[in-house]
Scaffold this active site. Structure first.
Site, PDB file in Angstrom:
ATOM      1  N   GLU A  60       4.369  17.429  28.237  1.00 17.59           N
ATOM      2  CA  GLU A  60       5.667  16.960  28.930  1.00 17.59           C
ATOM      3  C   GLU A  60       6.663  17.020  27.779  1.00 17.59           C
ATOM      4  OE1 GLU A  60       5.753  12.698  29.235  1.00 17.59           O
ATOM      5  OE2 GLU A  60       4.169  12.531  30.577  1.00 17.59           O
ATOM      6  N   GLU A  97      13.630   8.734  38.176  1.00 22.57           N
ATOM      7  CA  GLU A  97      12.637   7.679  38.946  1.00 22.57           C
ATOM      8  C   GLU A  97      13.239   6.363  38.606  1.00 22.57           C
ATOM      9  OE1 GLU A  97       8.301   8.773  38.171  1.00 22.57           O
ATOM     10  OE2 GLU A  97       9.260  10.250  36.929  1.00 22.57           O
ATOM     11  N   LYS A 141      10.749   2.868  37.011  1.00 20.54           N
ATOM     12  CA  LYS A 141      10.336   3.352  35.696  1.00 20.54           C
ATOM     13  C   LYS A 141      10.665   2.039  34.712  1.00 20.54           C
ATOM     14  CE  LYS A 141       8.616   6.759  33.617  1.00 20.54           C
ATOM     15  NZ  LYS A 141       8.436   7.774  33.077  1.00 20.54           N
ATOM     16  N   GLU A 168      14.301   6.131  30.285  1.00 20.80           N
ATOM     17  CA  GLU A 168      13.293   6.334  31.099  1.00 20.80           C
ATOM     18  C   GLU A 168      13.420   6.796  32.540  1.00 20.80           C
ATOM     19  OE1 GLU A 168       9.969   6.540  29.969  1.00 20.80           O
ATOM     20  OE2 GLU A 168      10.723   6.449  28.038  1.00 20.80           O
TER      21      GLU A 168
END
Length: 391
Positions: free
Chosen positions: A267, A321, A324, A330
């Protein structure tokens, strides 16, 4: 006649070489993380179409979602699938590990390409010592199951780690793992060495900048021109933080007796939005970071300590997203909004030769242009061969 034939063959080979170079430019290979902690994402079938229109050949999941794996059936996309942390206690049982593989992996082979199984995510960088104690046994059980099923030659077993496992990272040549984690890391490194599996690390220069924006150079973390730093132990020069963090991991592994394990980035990314106290989380910085990262990949550059080992990375992430937890950043690492539009301008192939500050990513489209281009080139090649032979 022989001279004529040789001339024609030479021309054909020249054309083929040129076209192979063209395909290389158009088919830049990089990986991307496909997270699904959201309630507004498109169905996997649409995501498959999106990724096939991008220059993405590798995808990392955080589970083994059968809907995703089925959607990519008969595609050229290669998958890393994952066992969630909550499954580790069960995976210490070899029978349960084999059952999981038979239920979640073998039904999708060989039509969907699966090259790795990730056993847990950032366990060693966390606080749950019970999970830490399960990790190696779970990895061994999964690997043994793959051996039993005849899959161990094509599917690797690994785990993803955060940089929190490092006790020291500066200078890079003095990198070491945390002493309290040595009892877990050393045998896991031995396992990686024995099975020839890569060591995966989640690398986020953004975190360092966010924590100390007044001390960490933004240019240094964004791969932009800067004075950088010299490693006093090796006299190697570092002009970006990602390279320094990678080499610190290599140094830490060397301390534990391993120079035979490849480090890959599972990542890395940059948020396009954050809370008021999250410095640097902007669309502009995200575009620069990811663009220059991809430039580094296409140029096949390694780190100062490993110049002959090109960076191998999975960008985080495909989509924003919305579910999250944590700070706003985030939920804003995605290259795309769930509706398929870009979160920020990330350029196209034509930008490859521009200033690094502009960044570089392949052109993103939602058409089947790749298939059309391939067909057009094939037709052109046939026409040219016929013409040369006729001439």
């Amino acid at each position: 006649m022989a001279g004529f034939t040789n001339t024609v063959l030479f021309r054909i080979i020249l054309v083929l070489v040129s076209l192979s170079a063209l395909f290389h430019v158009q088919c830049l290979s990089f990986g991307i993380n496909y997270g699904q902690i959201a309630n507004n994402l498109p169905p996997p079938s649409q995501v498959a179409g999106l990724l096939q229109s991008l220059n993405v050949s590798r995808v990392k999941l955080y589970d083994a979602d059968p809907n995703v794996l089925q959607a990519f059936s008969n595609s050229e996309v290669d998958f890393i699938i994952a066992l969630g942390n909550e499954l580790l206690p069960n995976m210490t049982d070899p029978l349960k590990a084999q059952t999981w593989i038979q239920q979640h992996v073998t039904p999708h082979l060989p039509q969907t390409k699966i090259s790795s199984i990730l056993v847990g995510n950032e366990i060693l960088g966390g606080t749950d010592t019970l999970l830490m104690s399960y990790l190696l046994t779970a990895m061994q059980s999964v690997y043994a199951a793959l051996v039993n099923l005849g899959l161990s030659k094509t599917i690797a077993v690994t785990t993803a780690n955060s940089l929190a496992i490092l006790g020291n990272s500066y200078p890079p040549s003095a990198g070491t793992f945390r002493e309290d984690l040595a009892q877990y890391i050393k045998p896991i490194l031995d396992f990686h060495s024995q099975t020839n599996a890569p060591f995966l690390i989640n690398v986020y220069p953004y975190f360092a900048y966010k924590a100390s924006p007044g001390e960490v150079s933004l240019e240094y973390v964004l791969f932009q021109p800067n004075s950088g730093m010299n490693d006093s132990g090796t006299n190697l020069h570092y002009d970006n933080m990602l390279d320094a963090q990678m080499d610190a991991v290599y140094a830490a592994m060397k301390v534990m007796g391993h120079t035979d394990i490849e480090v890959r980035i599972s990542e890395t990314g940059w948020p396009s939005k954050g809370d008021e106290n999250e410095a640097g989380a902007t669309p502009e910085n995200a575009g620069i970071y990811n663009g220059n990262l991809l430039r580094k990949i296409v140029e096949k550059k390694g780190t100062p300590a490993k110049p002959d080992v090109p960076i191998d990375t999975y960008v985080f992430a495909l989509f924003n997203e919305d579910l999250k937890p944590g700070p706003a950043s985030e939920r804003n690492y995605g290259l795309f909004y769930p509706n398929g539009t870009r979160v920020y301008d990330i350029g196209d192939v034509g930008a490859a030769g521009t200033d690094g500050a502009d960044g570089y990513l392949p052109q993103f489209t939602f058409s089947s242009a790749h298939d059309i281009n391939a067909l057009s080139i094939f037709n052109f090649l046939i026409f040219l061969i016929v013409y040369l032979l006729w001439e």
